[in-house]
Design a protein around this motif. Structure first.
Motif, PDB file in Angstrom:
ATOM      1  N   THR A  18       5.741  -6.513  39.313  1.00  0.00           N
ATOM      2  CA  THR A  18       6.505  -7.557  40.002  1.00  0.00           C
ATOM      3  C   THR A  18       5.554  -8.408  40.836  1.00  0.00           C
ATOM      4  O   THR A  18       4.714  -7.876  41.577  1.00  0.00           O
ATOM      5  N   VAL A  19       5.682  -9.732  40.712  1.00  0.00           N
ATOM      6  CA  VAL A  19       4.813 -10.653  41.454  1.00  0.00           C
ATOM      7  C   VAL A  19       5.522 -11.077  42.739  1.00  0.00           C
ATOM      8  O   VAL A  19       6.693 -11.444  42.719  1.00  0.00           O
ATOM      9  N   TYR A  20       4.807 -11.023  43.850  1.00  0.00           N
ATOM     10  CA  TYR A  20       5.395 -11.480  45.115  1.00  0.00           C
ATOM     11  C   TYR A  20       4.582 -12.637  45.705  1.00  0.00           C
ATOM     12  O   TYR A  20       5.006 -13.776  45.704  1.00  0.00           O
ATOM     13  N   ALA A  21       3.391 -12.339  46.203  1.00  0.00           N
ATOM     14  CA  ALA A  21       2.553 -13.413  46.741  1.00  0.00           C
ATOM     15  C   ALA A  21       1.881 -14.165  45.599  1.00  0.00           C
ATOM     16  O   ALA A  21       1.573 -13.590  44.556  1.00  0.00           O
ATOM     17  N   MET A  22       1.667 -15.466  45.806  1.00  0.00           N
ATOM     18  CA  MET A  22       1.099 -16.286  44.719  1.00  0.00           C
ATOM     19  C   MET A  22       0.648 -17.606  45.324  1.00  0.00           C
ATOM     20  O   MET A  22       1.281 -18.120  46.230  1.00  0.00           O
ATOM     21  N   ASN A  23      -0.477 -18.132  44.845  1.00  0.00           N
ATOM     22  CA  ASN A  23      -0.901 -19.453  45.321  1.00  0.00           C
ATOM     23  C   ASN A  23      -1.913 -20.089  44.380  1.00  0.00           C
ATOM     24  O   ASN A  23      -2.601 -19.409  43.625  1.00  0.00           O
TER      25      ASN A  23
END
Length: 342
Positions: A18-23
């Protein structure tokens, strides 16, 4: 208008978790590069650096490294000219600065402001100052914000030493602080705002830390989770409450009275991103699977409907608008990252 049905207006990457933080990466020589943080409810988590191969139109994982606990936020150094080392910061139990090379990602420094080594107050978020990339600010559940100074040392051999020190730490709220963001007002270096569990938005000036200004208080005293400054007009910021279905737009010149409420979402909002190149466009994303782009030019008249809507295949938990590629927005849901051409 809808984004459905257009060819290659959407690129998708599936992570193993599961992906949470992203930039988005900011460097001009690294287009379509993003960092993703896992959300696994245990100590061992991961960060992946992915890039779009423009020939094959596929995302490729360039690098994976271990991270203790899920990252609450990820940011690349806001270096639009490519003059700083290729740095990435993550927040979790501490603020970490990582150095990225083609072959590996190495921890450059761990910034810890806890005098008592037995106890660690997790960081909820942080921001990296765009005007002065040697400044970062963190927000914590211990009611404080900390402003950090980075030093990039001389290149010794091939090692670019990065270290950091506490410039100031302040009690920002009565309860947990959930987000912090530098403002572009007054030179863009000294002003920042924070939101927290006490339901207030507070503004600070590094030159006058003895007092703060309350810009807004949630009428029901619900915790405020995120705040986001308009990238072009430093008078405006957006915030949202925990489990709230609307985004509130504030004008610092008119404290405590929202100038607009964006409330078309049918489930709780998780992310807000202002357009990098326009003062009147903002994207919101929510558990209703929708990413909505709004035109707020008519404020203070009510903003009834978004101008663009995209429906994802899951609850969207993060949205980021690429600062150096304003045609692209990234969202993540479940184990997927998608970038959308707007």
């Amino acid at each position: 208008m809808s984004l459905h049905g257009k060819r290659k207006e959407i690129y998708k990457y599936e992570a193993p978790w599961t992906v949470y933080a992203m930039n988005w990466s900011v460097r001009p020589d690294k287009r379509f590069r993003l960092a993703l943080g896992s959300f696994v409810e245990e100590y061992n988590n991961k960060v992946q650096l992915v890039g779009l191969e423009e020939e094959s139109s596929e995302f490729i994982c360039r690098n994976t490294f271990d991270h203790p606990y899920p990252t609450t936020k990820i940011m690349w150094v806001p270096d639009t000219k490519g003059v700083y080392p290729d740095l990435l910061a993550t927040s979790g139990d501490y603020l970490r600065i990582w150095r990225v090379s083609d072959t590996e990602t190495r921890l450059e420094c761990l910034l810890n402001n806890n005098k008592n080594s037995d106890f660690c107050a997790p960081l909820t978020s942080f921001d990296w100052n765009e005007v002065d990339p040697n400044l970062l600010g963190t927000s914590s559940i211990d009611t404080t914000c900390t402003i950090w100074g980075l030093e990039t040392g001389q290149v010794l051999g091939r090692v670019n030493l990065v270290s950091g020190h506490v410039k100031t730490q302040l009690i920002a709220h009565d309860k947990e602080v959930y987000d912090i963001a530098f403002s572009r007002a007054g030179g863009g270096r000294d002003m920042f705002a924070s939101v927290g569990a006490d339901g207030s938005v507070r503004m600070f000036d590094l030159r006058h830390l003895e007092h703060s200004t309350i810009i807004y208080e949630d009428p029901q005293h619900h915790p405020l989770l995120r705040l986001c400054w308009n990238k072009q007009d430093p008078n405006y910021l957006a915030t949202m409450a925990m489990d709230g279905m609307e985004v509130v737009i504030l004008d610092v010149r008119v404290p405590c009275t929202p100038v607009a409420r964006l409330n078309n979402h049918r489930a709780c909002v998780n992310g807000i991103a202002w357009a990098p190149h326009s003062s009147c466009h903002i994207c919101t994303a929510a558990d209703d699977h929708q990413a909505l782009i709004w035109d707020i030019q008519q404020m203070p008249r009510a903003i009834e409907d978004p101008i663009l809507a995209y429906t994802a295949e899951g609850e969207i938990n993060n949205v980021q608008w690429a600062s150096t590629q304003p045609d692209w927005i990234a969202i993540c849901y479940n184990n997927c990252l998608e970038i959308l051409r707007v």
